[in-house]
Design a protein around this motif. Structure first.
Motif, PDB file in Angstrom:
ATOM      1  N   MET A 112     -23.186   8.453   9.859  1.00 27.69           N
ATOM      2  CA  MET A 112     -21.212   8.408   9.203  1.00 27.69           C
ATOM      3  C   MET A 112     -20.430   8.365  10.127  1.00 27.69           C
ATOM      4  N   ILE A 113     -20.052   9.453  11.209  1.00 27.65           N
ATOM      5  CA  ILE A 113     -18.915   9.403  11.718  1.00 27.65           C
ATOM      6  C   ILE A 113     -19.592   9.076  13.127  1.00 27.65           C
ATOM      7  N   SER A 114     -20.154   8.569  14.181  1.00 23.77           N
ATOM      8  CA  SER A 114     -20.657   7.798  14.630  1.00 23.77           C
ATOM      9  C   SER A 114     -21.200   6.550  14.386  1.00 23.77           C
ATOM     10  N   GLY A 131     -29.429   6.146  20.222  1.00 28.49           N
ATOM     11  CA  GLY A 131     -30.198   6.986  20.340  1.00 28.49           C
ATOM     12  C   GLY A 131     -30.673   7.556  19.102  1.00 28.49           C
ATOM     13  N   SER A 132     -31.468   7.266  18.012  1.00 26.43           N
ATOM     14  CA  SER A 132     -31.843   7.652  16.846  1.00 26.43           C
ATOM     15  C   SER A 132     -33.436   8.276  15.995  1.00 26.43           C
ATOM     16  N   SER A 133     -33.180   8.068  14.904  1.00 23.29           N
ATOM     17  CA  SER A 133     -34.530   8.212  14.652  1.00 23.29           C
ATOM     18  C   SER A 133     -35.840   7.058  14.470  1.00 23.29           C
ATOM     19  N   SER A 134     -34.874   6.151  14.560  1.00 20.60           N
ATOM     20  CA  SER A 134     -36.064   5.035  14.912  1.00 20.60           C
ATOM     21  C   SER A 134     -35.212   4.049  15.235  1.00 20.60           C
ATOM     22  N   GLU A 182     -35.155   0.938  14.298  1.00 22.77           N
ATOM     23  CA  GLU A 182     -35.055  -0.165  13.250  1.00 22.77           C
ATOM     24  C   GLU A 182     -33.596   0.345  13.102  1.00 22.77           C
ATOM     25  N   LYS A 183     -33.280   1.761  12.304  1.00 23.93           N
ATOM     26  CA  LYS A 183     -32.114   2.540  12.403  1.00 23.93           C
ATOM     27  C   LYS A 183     -31.228   1.751  13.495  1.00 23.93           C
ATOM     28  N   ALA A 184     -31.567   2.359  14.347  1.00 18.70           N
ATOM     29  CA  ALA A 184     -30.371   2.064  15.842  1.00 18.70           C
ATOM     30  C   ALA A 184     -30.207   0.305  15.503  1.00 18.70           C
ATOM     31  N   SER A 234     -35.599   7.666  20.046  1.00 16.96           N
ATOM     32  CA  SER A 234     -35.560   9.310  20.347  1.00 16.96           C
ATOM     33  C   SER A 234     -33.735   9.895  21.143  1.00 16.96           C
ATOM     34  N   TYR A 235     -33.584  10.588  21.439  1.00 20.22           N
ATOM     35  CA  TYR A 235     -32.130  11.371  21.854  1.00 20.22           C
ATOM     36  C   TYR A 235     -32.259  11.723  23.104  1.00 20.22           C
ATOM     37  N   LYS A 236     -33.523  12.275  23.872  1.00 17.35           N
ATOM     38  CA  LYS A 236     -34.093  12.639  25.046  1.00 17.35           C
ATOM     39  C   LYS A 236     -34.298  10.883  25.793  1.00 17.35           C
ATOM     40  N   PRO A 268     -25.796  16.628  12.809  1.00 17.18           N
ATOM     41  CA  PRO A 268     -25.115  17.812  11.236  1.00 17.18           C
ATOM     42  C   PRO A 268     -25.528  19.045  12.560  1.00 17.18           C
ATOM     43  N   HIS A 269     -24.405  19.812  12.349  1.00 15.06           N
ATOM     44  CA  HIS A 269     -23.942  21.037  12.397  1.00 15.06           C
ATOM     45  C   HIS A 269     -25.334  21.674  13.183  1.00 15.06           C
ATOM     46  N   SER A 270     -26.290  21.965  13.069  1.00 17.38           N
ATOM     47  CA  SER A 270     -27.391  22.999  12.974  1.00 17.38           C
ATOM     48  C   SER A 270     -27.915  22.259  14.484  1.00 17.38           C
ATOM     49  N   LEU A 271     -27.978  21.458  15.104  1.00 20.26           N
ATOM     50  CA  LEU A 271     -28.502  20.276  16.082  1.00 20.26           C
ATOM     51  C   LEU A 271     -27.065  19.753  17.364  1.00 20.26           C
ATOM     52  N   HIS A 272     -25.937  20.482  16.851  1.00 21.34           N
ATOM     53  CA  HIS A 272     -25.558  20.362  18.077  1.00 21.34           C
ATOM     54  C   HIS A 272     -25.586  21.485  19.587  1.00 21.34           C
ATOM     55  N   MET A 273     -25.615  22.244  19.084  1.00 17.16           N
ATOM     56  CA  MET A 273     -26.190  23.492  20.130  1.00 17.16           C
ATOM     57  C   MET A 273     -27.252  22.636  21.193  1.00 17.16           C
ATOM     58  N   GLU A 315     -19.802  16.388  18.546  1.00 10.62           N
ATOM     59  CA  GLU A 315     -18.252  16.357  17.826  1.00 10.62           C
ATOM     60  C   GLU A 315     -18.070  18.007  16.806  1.00 10.62           C
ATOM     61  N   LYS A 316     -16.931  18.109  16.301  1.00  5.61           N
ATOM     62  CA  LYS A 316     -16.867  19.355  15.538  1.00  5.61           C
ATOM     63  C   LYS A 316     -17.623  19.576  14.813  1.00  5.61           C
ATOM     64  N   PRO A 317     -17.501  20.497  14.105  1.00  5.23           N
ATOM     65  CA  PRO A 317     -17.439  22.357  14.748  1.00  5.23           C
ATOM     66  C   PRO A 317     -18.419  22.452  16.221  1.00  5.23           C
ATOM     67  N   ARG A 351     -11.335  16.996  18.108  1.00  3.48           N
ATOM     68  CA  ARG A 351     -10.278  17.182  16.930  1.00  3.48           C
ATOM     69  C   ARG A 351      -9.466  16.953  17.459  1.00  3.48           C
ATOM     70  N   ARG A 352      -9.329  15.884  16.203  1.00  2.00           N
ATOM     71  CA  ARG A 352      -8.113  15.186  16.767  1.00  2.00           C
ATOM     72  C   ARG A 352      -6.371  15.720  15.956  1.00  2.00           C
ATOM     73  N   THR A 353      -6.856  16.396  15.122  1.00  2.00           N
ATOM     74  CA  THR A 353      -5.968  17.125  14.015  1.00  2.00           C
ATOM     75  C   THR A 353      -6.031  18.653  14.397  1.00  2.00           C
ATOM     76  N   ALA A 356      -8.566  15.564   7.271  1.00  2.00           N
ATOM     77  CA  ALA A 356      -7.730  16.045   8.345  1.00  2.00           C
ATOM     78  C   ALA A 356      -7.348  15.582   9.193  1.00  2.00           C
ATOM     79  N   SER A 357      -9.266  14.762   9.674  1.00  2.00           N
ATOM     80  CA  SER A 357      -9.835  14.141  11.514  1.00  2.00           C
ATOM     81  C   SER A 357      -8.692  12.959  11.136  1.00  2.00           C
ATOM     82  N   LYS A 358      -8.325  12.135  10.056  1.00  2.00           N
ATOM     83  CA  LYS A 358      -7.269  10.734  10.536  1.00  2.00           C
ATOM     84  C   LYS A 358      -5.758  11.536   9.803  1.00  2.00           C
TER      85      LYS A 358
HETATM   86  N1  LIG Z   1     -13.697  14.257  13.538  1.00  4.40           N
HETATM   87  C1  LIG Z   1     -14.089  13.532  12.434  1.00  4.40           C
HETATM   88  O1  LIG Z   1     -13.165  12.828  11.861  1.00  4.40           O
HETATM   89  C2  LIG Z   1     -15.367  13.752  12.193  1.00  4.40           C
HETATM   90  C3  LIG Z   1     -16.362  14.142  12.431  1.00  4.40           C
HETATM   91  N2  LIG Z   1     -17.033  14.556  11.136  1.00  4.40           N
HETATM   92  C4  LIG Z   1     -18.177  15.699  12.208  1.00  4.40           C
HETATM   93  O2  LIG Z   1     -20.173  14.682  12.844  1.00  4.40           O
HETATM   94  C5  LIG Z   1     -20.871  14.995  12.287  1.00  4.40           C
HETATM   95  C6  LIG Z   1     -22.096  13.997  11.530  1.00  4.40           C
HETATM   96  O3  LIG Z   1     -21.412  13.624  10.695  1.00  4.40           O
HETATM   97  P1  LIG Z   1     -21.584  12.793   9.625  1.00  4.40           P
HETATM   98  O4  LIG Z   1     -22.066  11.500  10.359  1.00  4.40           O
HETATM   99  O5  LIG Z   1     -20.940  12.789   8.039  1.00  4.40           O
HETATM  100  O6  LIG Z   1     -22.962  13.513   9.594  1.00  4.40           O
HETATM  101  P2  LIG Z   1     -24.591  12.808   8.687  1.00  4.40           P
HETATM  102  O7  LIG Z   1     -25.027  13.082   7.765  1.00  4.40           O
HETATM  103  O8  LIG Z   1     -24.251  11.091   9.091  1.00  4.40           O
HETATM  104  O9  LIG Z   1     -25.707  12.307  10.027  1.00  4.40           O
HETATM  105  C7  LIG Z   1     -24.873  11.365  11.108  1.00  4.40           C
HETATM  106  C8  LIG Z   1     -27.281  11.293  12.265  1.00  4.40           C
HETATM  107  O10 LIG Z   1     -27.955  12.235  12.575  1.00  4.40           O
HETATM  108  C9  LIG Z   1     -28.724  12.052  12.501  1.00  4.40           C
HETATM  109  N3  LIG Z   1     -29.957  13.393  12.425  1.00  4.40           N
HETATM  110  C10 LIG Z   1     -30.093  14.276  12.753  1.00  4.40           C
HETATM  111  N4  LIG Z   1     -31.102  15.095  12.208  1.00  4.40           N
HETATM  112  C11 LIG Z   1     -30.764  14.905  10.722  1.00  4.40           C
HETATM  113  C12 LIG Z   1     -31.189  15.857  10.231  1.00  4.40           C
HETATM  114  N5  LIG Z   1     -31.667  17.562  10.052  1.00  4.40           N
HETATM  115  N6  LIG Z   1     -30.593  15.308   8.507  1.00  4.40           N
HETATM  116  C13 LIG Z   1     -29.846  14.641   8.373  1.00  4.40           C
HETATM  117  N7  LIG Z   1     -29.333  13.530   9.342  1.00  4.40           N
HETATM  118  C14 LIG Z   1     -29.908  14.379  11.105  1.00  4.40           C
HETATM  119  C15 LIG Z   1     -29.357  11.149  11.318  1.00  4.40           C
HETATM  120  O11 LIG Z   1     -29.007  10.073  12.496  1.00  4.40           O
HETATM  121  P3  LIG Z   1     -30.949   9.223  13.137  1.00  4.40           P
HETATM  122  O12 LIG Z   1     -31.709   9.655  12.225  1.00  4.40           O
HETATM  123  O13 LIG Z   1     -30.437   8.344  12.958  1.00  4.40           O
HETATM  124  O14 LIG Z   1     -31.029  10.261  14.380  1.00  4.40           O
HETATM  125  C16 LIG Z   1     -28.072  10.874  10.905  1.00  4.40           C
HETATM  126  O15 LIG Z   1     -27.358   9.486  10.672  1.00  4.40           O
HETATM  127  C17 LIG Z   1     -20.495  16.983  12.150  1.00  4.40           C
HETATM  128  O16 LIG Z   1     -20.989  17.931  13.370  1.00  4.40           O
HETATM  129  C18 LIG Z   1     -19.293  16.792  10.923  1.00  4.40           C
HETATM  130  O17 LIG Z   1     -18.613  18.022  11.287  1.00  4.40           O
HETATM  131  C19 LIG Z   1     -17.829  14.825  10.137  1.00  4.40           C
HETATM  132  C20 LIG Z   1     -16.404  13.368   9.557  1.00  4.40           C
HETATM  133  C21 LIG Z   1     -15.821  12.977  10.612  1.00  4.40           C
END
Ligand SMILES: NC(=O)C1=CN([C@@H]2O[C@H](COP(=O)(O)OP(=O)(O)OC[C@H]3O[C@@H](n4cnc5c(N)ncnc54)[C@H](OP(=O)(O)O)[C@@H]3O)[C@@H](O)[C@H]2O)C=CC1
Ligand SMILES: O=C1OC[C@@H](O)[C@H](O)[C@H]1O
Length: 304
Positions: free
Chosen positions: A1-3, A31-34, A36-38, A61-63, A79-84, A100-102, A128-130, A229-231
């Protein structure tokens, strides 16, 4: 979504917002999982006039993005668990980073990322704009259990998702008093649906129309309204004994170009981190959130 919000924002003419003449962004690669998606992502979110001048390279791929020599900086919107992992991989490939946050699931991960960025001389930012009572209308029972907003394995919960905003606001206002606050988390199947830290609360359960935030002080209160909160797009200022004042700050697009503009200027001016949101402030907020988890028995798998 956010991307999708991010790319549609950064390809807007920077002059259209804040009359910004100093920077111009190009989406060089996706970079995306496919593929087609990209491809569908580009078709939906970047105009054909932009892609005809600057067609992004698509990778399944992201690499491959990290290794693309034409890419200066990588934006992480996973998602958060992948940021690091995503951030460290990109830094190791020599890229600047905007994550992205966090920034991460916990302070330890965030410290690893910051050390890695500082070692390599690369900048790392956290959008973090807000920056104290924030709400969303996303009750867990209505969410897909596998979504990143609901699945604890992906770092779900109001603490990491929106508490962070209220802590940032609180940090700006009560800087030295943020640590050692009492806290409570309302857990629902392994993730927190509501988080309260003495001076501020955040909830995924309640939000009043477009008002998502409220700050109360001795002299009055401020209601913050906007999409989320972000907007934020305006304030209602109530001072004791005075009529309320509404201050509108309309946002062009999603406002995400602010962070993109800031990192572009950091790179141009050879600054490793942002003056307004330095990395040590991000680490401090991550530690406060870690303390809240500890006080309330919330553990992510990354905390083991
Ligand atoms: N600053 C802001 O205003 C906002 C910030 N955020 C932050 O942005 C980040 C992403 O949120 P959001 O866009 O809602 O995330 P999504 O659930 O929409 O996921 C984003 C993309 O991550 C990729 N991805 C990689 N691994 C996984 C997995 N295991 N499960 C699901 N998706 C995966 C997928 O892209 P692909 O398949 O193409 O690789 C997916 O489309 C978060 O850190 C969130 O906190 C979210 C909303 C607002
Ligand atoms: O502003 C926001 O609103 C929705 C949340 O899920 C998101 O992560 C947050 O940044």
């Amino acid at each position: 979504m956010i991307s999708s919000w991010f790319v549609s924002d950064i390809v807007r003419d920077p002059v259209s917002h804040y009359d910004e003449h100093e920077v111009r962004h190009v989406v060089q690669a996706i970079g995306s999982s496919s593929i087609e998606k990209a491809k569908s992502f580009v078709e939906k979110h970047i105009s054909s006039s932009e892609t005809s001048t600057f067609p992004p390279t698509l990778y399944a791929s992201y690499k491959e993005v990290y290794n693309d020599p034409n890419v200066d900086i990588v934006y992480v919107g996973t998602p958060h668990s992948l940021h690091m992992q995503n951030t460290i991989d990109a830094i190791n490939a020599g890229k600047h980073m905007l994550c992205e946050k966090p920034m991460a699931i916990n302070a330890k991960e965030a410290e690893t990322m910051v050390n890695s960025a500082r070692d390599k001389g690369h900048m790392i930012g956290e959008p973090r704009r807000t920056l104290i009572d924030f709400g969303l209308d996303m009750p867990f029972d209505k969410l897909d259990p596998n979504s990143r907003s609901r699945d604890p394995q992906l770092g779900a919960g109001s603490l990491l998702d929106i508490r962070i905003y209220s802590l940032i606001w609180a940090s700006m206002i009560f800087h030295s008093d943020l640590e050692n606050q009492g806290s409570a988390l309302m857990l629902n199947n392994g993730a927190d649906e509501m988080a309260a830290v003495a001076i501020c609360t955040a909830s995924d359960l309640y939000k009043l129309d477009n008002e998502f935030g409220r700050i109360e002080g001795t002299e009055g209160s401020i209601i913050i309204y906007g999409g989320a909160a972000s907007k934020p797009s305006g304030l209602i200022l109530r001072r004791k004994g005075e009529d309320p004042k509404t201050l509108d700050f309309p946002v062009d697009g999603w406002g995400l170009y602010n962070e993109a503009d800031a990192v572009a200027k950091n790179i141009r001016d050879v600054r490793q981190e942002n003056d307004i949101t330095p990395l040590d402030e991000t680490l401090r907020i991550m530690r406060v959130m870690g303390e809240v988890c500890k006080q309330n028995g919330l553990k992510y798998s990354q905390d083991q």
